[in-house]
Every structure is written in structure tokens, then in C-alpha cells.
Enzyme design. Structure first.
Site, PDB file in Angstrom:
ATOM      1  N   PRO A  81       0.838  -1.205   0.000  1.00  0.00           N
ATOM      2  CA  PRO A  81       0.000   0.000   0.000  1.00  0.00           C
ATOM      3  C   PRO A  81       0.871   1.253   0.000  1.00  0.00           C
ATOM      4  O   PRO A  81       1.838   1.355   0.765  1.00  0.00           O
ATOM      5  CB  PRO A  81      -0.811  -0.133   1.293  1.00  0.00           C
ATOM      6  CG  PRO A  81      -0.762  -1.585   1.635  1.00  0.00           C
ATOM      7  CD  PRO A  81       0.553  -2.092   1.135  1.00  0.00           C
ATOM      8  N   LEU A  82       0.502   2.221  -0.829  1.00  0.00           N
ATOM      9  CA  LEU A  82       1.296   3.444  -0.952  1.00  0.00           C
ATOM     10  C   LEU A  82       1.349   4.217   0.364  1.00  0.00           C
ATOM     11  O   LEU A  82       2.364   4.820   0.701  1.00  0.00           O
ATOM     12  CB  LEU A  82       0.727   4.329  -2.066  1.00  0.00           C
ATOM     13  CG  LEU A  82       1.576   5.546  -2.468  1.00  0.00           C
ATOM     14  CD1 LEU A  82       2.958   5.084  -2.923  1.00  0.00           C
ATOM     15  CD2 LEU A  82       0.890   6.340  -3.558  1.00  0.00           C
ATOM     16  N   CYS A  83       0.250   4.172   1.128  1.00  0.00           N
ATOM     17  CA  CYS A  83       0.226   4.901   2.399  1.00  0.00           C
ATOM     18  C   CYS A  83       1.250   4.313   3.373  1.00  0.00           C
ATOM     19  O   CYS A  83       1.907   5.046   4.124  1.00  0.00           O
ATOM     20  CB  CYS A  83      -1.168   4.875   3.001  1.00  0.00           C
ATOM     21  SG  CYS A  83      -1.833   3.224   3.270  1.00  0.00           S
ATOM     22  N   THR A  84       1.407   2.985   3.354  1.00  0.00           N
ATOM     23  CA  THR A  84       2.401   2.343   4.216  1.00  0.00           C
ATOM     24  C   THR A  84       3.813   2.690   3.763  1.00  0.00           C
ATOM     25  O   THR A  84       4.693   3.005   4.578  1.00  0.00           O
ATOM     26  CB  THR A  84       2.205   0.817   4.206  1.00  0.00           C
ATOM     27  OG1 THR A  84       0.899   0.505   4.678  1.00  0.00           O
ATOM     28  CG2 THR A  84       3.240   0.130   5.079  1.00  0.00           C
ATOM     29  N   ASN A 129       4.371   6.523   4.679  1.00  0.00           N
ATOM     30  CA  ASN A 129       4.239   7.029   6.046  1.00  0.00           C
ATOM     31  C   ASN A 129       4.755   6.099   7.132  1.00  0.00           C
ATOM     32  O   ASN A 129       5.373   6.550   8.098  1.00  0.00           O
ATOM     33  CB  ASN A 129       2.764   7.359   6.330  1.00  0.00           C
ATOM     34  CG  ASN A 129       2.216   8.376   5.364  1.00  0.00           C
ATOM     35  OD1 ASN A 129       2.873   9.377   5.072  1.00  0.00           O
ATOM     36  ND2 ASN A 129       1.013   8.130   4.852  1.00  0.00           N
TER      37      ASN A 129
END
Length: 451
Positions: free
Chosen positions: A216-219, A222
Site C-alpha cells: 500500500p502506498l500509504c504504508t 508514512n
């Protein structure tokens, strides 16, 4: 491309090279099929009439070309869109260092043509999607040595779309082109025989393929927790932002890999993550699947044997799925994969798409289901439907920029707001299939009042 071939084909058929094949093709055996007729014509058919397509000229493809050429097949075609890289040379034995950067299909064909004079290999430096059904109809058998699930699903859909049906809705057997599919990953492999319309197809057993690893891009951005997260961050975000060399990322360029390694190490240090290695960076950037030459040889041999049995009818073909594992000793077994009544590709009936509540389920939720559920695993589906007034409506299509912009607003709307009714048919197109699929909406609670 020049082809070294004997001036008299009949002399080639009498060569001592084929004595072993004659023992199989010119006399009966305990395991022969009832309709098998021992005859010198069987070898002549392999040499002069049989036409086989090999998809992929990589680790499996090189083995397949070698095996089929030495089994007497005289007319082979090979498709591959890739060029030769240095890392290929340890197992793809038809290539040499001087071939780096050249077409795999063309180099493999040239090698076989020069080495086995009784075989003519025709190369196609292209994607399988570049050809229509008229191209695929010319072959008796298609054998796949692919490393892409999407490509497997596409050719599977193409062969199913080429089936013809009689008036009583039975399949015209003359329209069936058998497909032999092989796959390897490290010390594991599989081979299978697919008779389109009769046996389980690729889509019927889609859940057997290992899940694709996506982060996941958010993982990644961030909360990275793995060394792979740091590498993906540099690949997806920092490379485009800094553009260090002014060119697209090349996984075979040591400078590019070195730069990513250094930046990934820096990011890993920020988050106290260990395990960044140069080899890991290469694996993540190039999506490298471990390849073992001996596994390729075993699986290619199993596939070539099935091609030989189907082409000559000398023995029953495998029924229909072979698993191989030599990680701890050697383990293999064969079983019959069953057709799925809910198969998207070969069931010939609209498949149900279950929706819990149309008033809370958005179109984006539906697309997410189509991409993530094991039975679908689509890549970027486009959805159209026919509304109650008879007009066709495009609900969403990402592949065409103008249409994507016009239909983007539909993503956040519920199915109720889009006026999609229980039982309504959706037409779905995707890169995984050359033909459209039909899904039927099935609302779990028909008593739910539509908005």
C-alpha cells in the site's frame, strides 16, 4: 532469417536421429489409445504438417524449443516481447553474451534453426495481444512458458473465444486448440493440459496462482516496516521526484540500482529498519522470481511430452494438472482440476456479483472487489451497462483519459444513485481477457429501498 534444412525432406525422415520416435509411433503398445494407428505417417505429420506455437522464449521457452525440435516437430513458432539481459544467460542456454539487447524470440529461433536442420522456427518479436484470432487459428497446439498471469489469462480467453458451437449448443471439436501451460518458481513447478470448453481453464483455477505482492502506498510513504517498503518508496516516489540520471529507471543499469540502494539504505536508517542489500534491491525493482534451471528442464519436458501425445494421439494426455516440488527430495503428483460452474471465461453464463447494500456500496467498491477477490483478480476493469431506457452507459473506464475524466465522478456514487437495479448486467473489459465479461448484480437484500 536463413534456415538450414535438408534438400530432401524424405531423406530427413529416414535419419537414424528418429529411431527412438519410430519405436513409439510405428508400433503398438499396452498404453496406446484405441484410435491410434501405428504408421510412418505419424512421424511425417510431426515433420511436415504439425504446427505448434510456443509463447515465451525465456527459461521455460528455451527448454521447450529444444525439446520439441529434438522430438521431431518441424514447424515451430515462438512469440516473445522481451530482449536478452545479462542475468538471463545462466539458464536460458540458447543465448550468448553477444546476444544481449537482442530479441529473445529471434535469437532462440536462429539458434535452433542452425542446430536442428529438420526444424524451422519462426520468431515473432511482439506481444501476444498484437495478434488476432486468425493468427492463432493456424496452430494445432499452443504451449505456454510464461511468467505472467495476465498473459496466461489473455491467451486462455482468446482460445475460448475461438470455439464454435453446433446447433444443439455442443462444441465443434474441430475448433478446439489445446493449450499446454507450464510454470516454475524456484524449486516448484506445474504443468497442465487445457482443452478449451472441456477441461478446467486458467480462470477456473485462478486461486491456485500465488498472490501478487503489492505494498500500500500509504504504508510505503508514512509507516514503512520492511526493507521492501523503503526500496519501493525510492522507486515510486524519490526516483520521479529527483530524476537523478534524466532517464526512466532501468533495472539492468548498475548505476540506477546503486542509487536506489543508497537512498533506500538512508530511508531504512531513518526508521530503524535493517535488511537492505544490493541483491534485495535488484529483486524488488525487477520483480525477480527465483529461477532454477533444473526445474525449468523438468517442467518443459513434461509440457513437451504432452504436446507430443496430443499431436500424435499415441497415448492419453495427462488429466490434467501436474505439481512438482524438489525443495526437499522430489515430490510430484497429478490430479484432475475441475471446471468451475462460476468461471468468468468458460461458463458461458453471466456470473453473479453479490452486493450487500446498493445504497452504501459505491462503484469504486465494486471495482475494488473485481481487482481483489480471488475469483476475479482484474487489473483495471472498465464497466458499461444498458440502462432501463435501453441506452448504453459507460460507468467507468480508466484506459482512455477523456472517458476517465468524464466518468470519475461515478466512483463515489452508490449503485442506487447510479440507478443500477438488482439483476442488471454489467459488461466488464480488462487487460486479462481479449473479450468482454458479463456480470449480473445480485443484491443480498431485495427489500432494500433504492435511493
Amino acid at each position: 532469417m536463413s534456415v538450414a534444412s535438408p534438400s530432401n525432406p524424405s531423406i530427413a525422415l529416414q535419419s537414424k536421429r528418429w529411431n527412438g520416435l519410430r519405436h513409439v509411433l510405428e508400433r503398438e503398445g499396452l498404453f496406446c489409445k484405441d484410435d491410434f494407428s501405428p504408421s510412418p505417417d505419424n512421424l511425417e505429420f510431426l515433420q511436415t504438417k504439425s504446427k505448434v506455437l510456443i509463447i515465451g522464449a525465456g527459461g521455460l521457452g528455451c527448454e521447450l524449443l529444444k525439446d520439441l525440435a529434438l522430438m521431431g516437430f518441424g514447424d515451430l513458432h515462438v512469440i516473445d516481447m522481451d530482449t536478452i539481459e545479462l542475468s538471463n544467460l545462466n539458464r536460458q542456454f540458447l543465448f550468448r553474451r553477444t546476444d544481449i539487447g537482442s530479441s529473445k524470440a529471434e535469437c532462440a529461433a536462429r539458434f535452433i534453426n542452425n542446430r536442428v536442420p529438420t526444424c524451422k522456427v519462426t520468431p515473432h518479436f511482439a506481444k501476444i495481444q498484437d495478434f488476432d484470432e486468425s493468427f492463432y487459428q493456424q496452430f494445432h497446439i499452443i504451449v505456454c512458458g510464461l511468467d505472467s498471469i495476465v498473459a496466461r489469462r489473455w491467451i486462455n480467453g482468446m482460445l475460448l473465444s475461438m470455439l464454435r458451437y453446433e446447433e444443439d449448443n455442443t462444441i465443434d471439436v474441430s475448433s478446439i486448440i489445446p493449450m499446454i501451460d507450464g510454470g516454475t518458481e524456484g524449486f516448484k513447478g506445474n504443468a497442465r493440459v487445457i482443452l478449451p470448453g472441456f477441461t478446467a481453464c486458467i480462470e477456473c483455477t485462478l486461486d491456485l496462482f500465488p498472490p501478487q505482492v503489492n505494498y500500500p502506498l500509504c504504508t510505503i510513504a508514512n509507516t514503512p516496516r520492511l526493507p521492501e517498503h523503503c526500496i519501493e518508496y525510492v522507486k515510486l516516489i524519490q526516483w520521479d521526484k529527483e530524476n537523478p540520471f534524466g532517464v526512466p529507471l532501468d533495472g539492468d543499469d548498475p548505476q540506477h540500482i546503486g542509487w536506489i540502494y543508497e537512498r533506500a539504505q538512508e530511508r531504512a536508517n531513518q526508521f530503524n529498519i535493517s535488511g537492505i542489500t544490493y541483491r534485495l534491491v535488484q529483486g524488488v525493482i525487477k520483480h525477480i522470481i527465483p529461477a532454477v534451471a533444473s526445474t525449468n528442464a523438468v517442467i518443459a519436458a513434461a509440457c513437451a511430452l504432452e504436446v507430443f501425445k496430443l499431436a500424435t494421439s499415441c497415448y492419453d494426455s495427462m488429466s490434467n494438472y501436474l505439481n512438482f516440488n524438489d525443495l526437499d527430495g522430489i515430490y510430484t503428483y497429478t490430479y484432475e482440476a475441475e471446471k468451475s460452474e462460476t468461471c468468468l471465461a468458460c461458463s458461458n453464463n453471466p456470473q453473479l456479483l453479490n452486493i450487500e447494500n446498493p445504497n452504501t456500496t459505491t462503484l469504486e467498491d465494486v471495482i475494488k472487489q473485481l481487482c481483489e477477490l480471488p475469483r476475479f483478480q482484474l487489473k483495471s476493469p472498465a464497466l458499461t451497462t444498458v440502462m432501463a431506457d435501453g441506452k448504453q452507459r459507460t460507468l467507468y473506464m480508466a484506459s482512455v483519459k477523456s472517458i476517465e475524466e468524464a466518468t470519475r465522478k461515478n466512483l463515489t456514487q452508490s449503485l442506487g444513485e447510479l440507478c443500477l437495479q438488482d439483476g442488471q448486467l454489467l459488461t466488464v473489459t480488462d487487460a486479462t481477457s481479449p473479450t468482454a465479461m458479463t456480470l449480473q448484480l445480485k443484491y443480498q437484500a431485495n427489500e432494500v429501498e433504492m435511493l
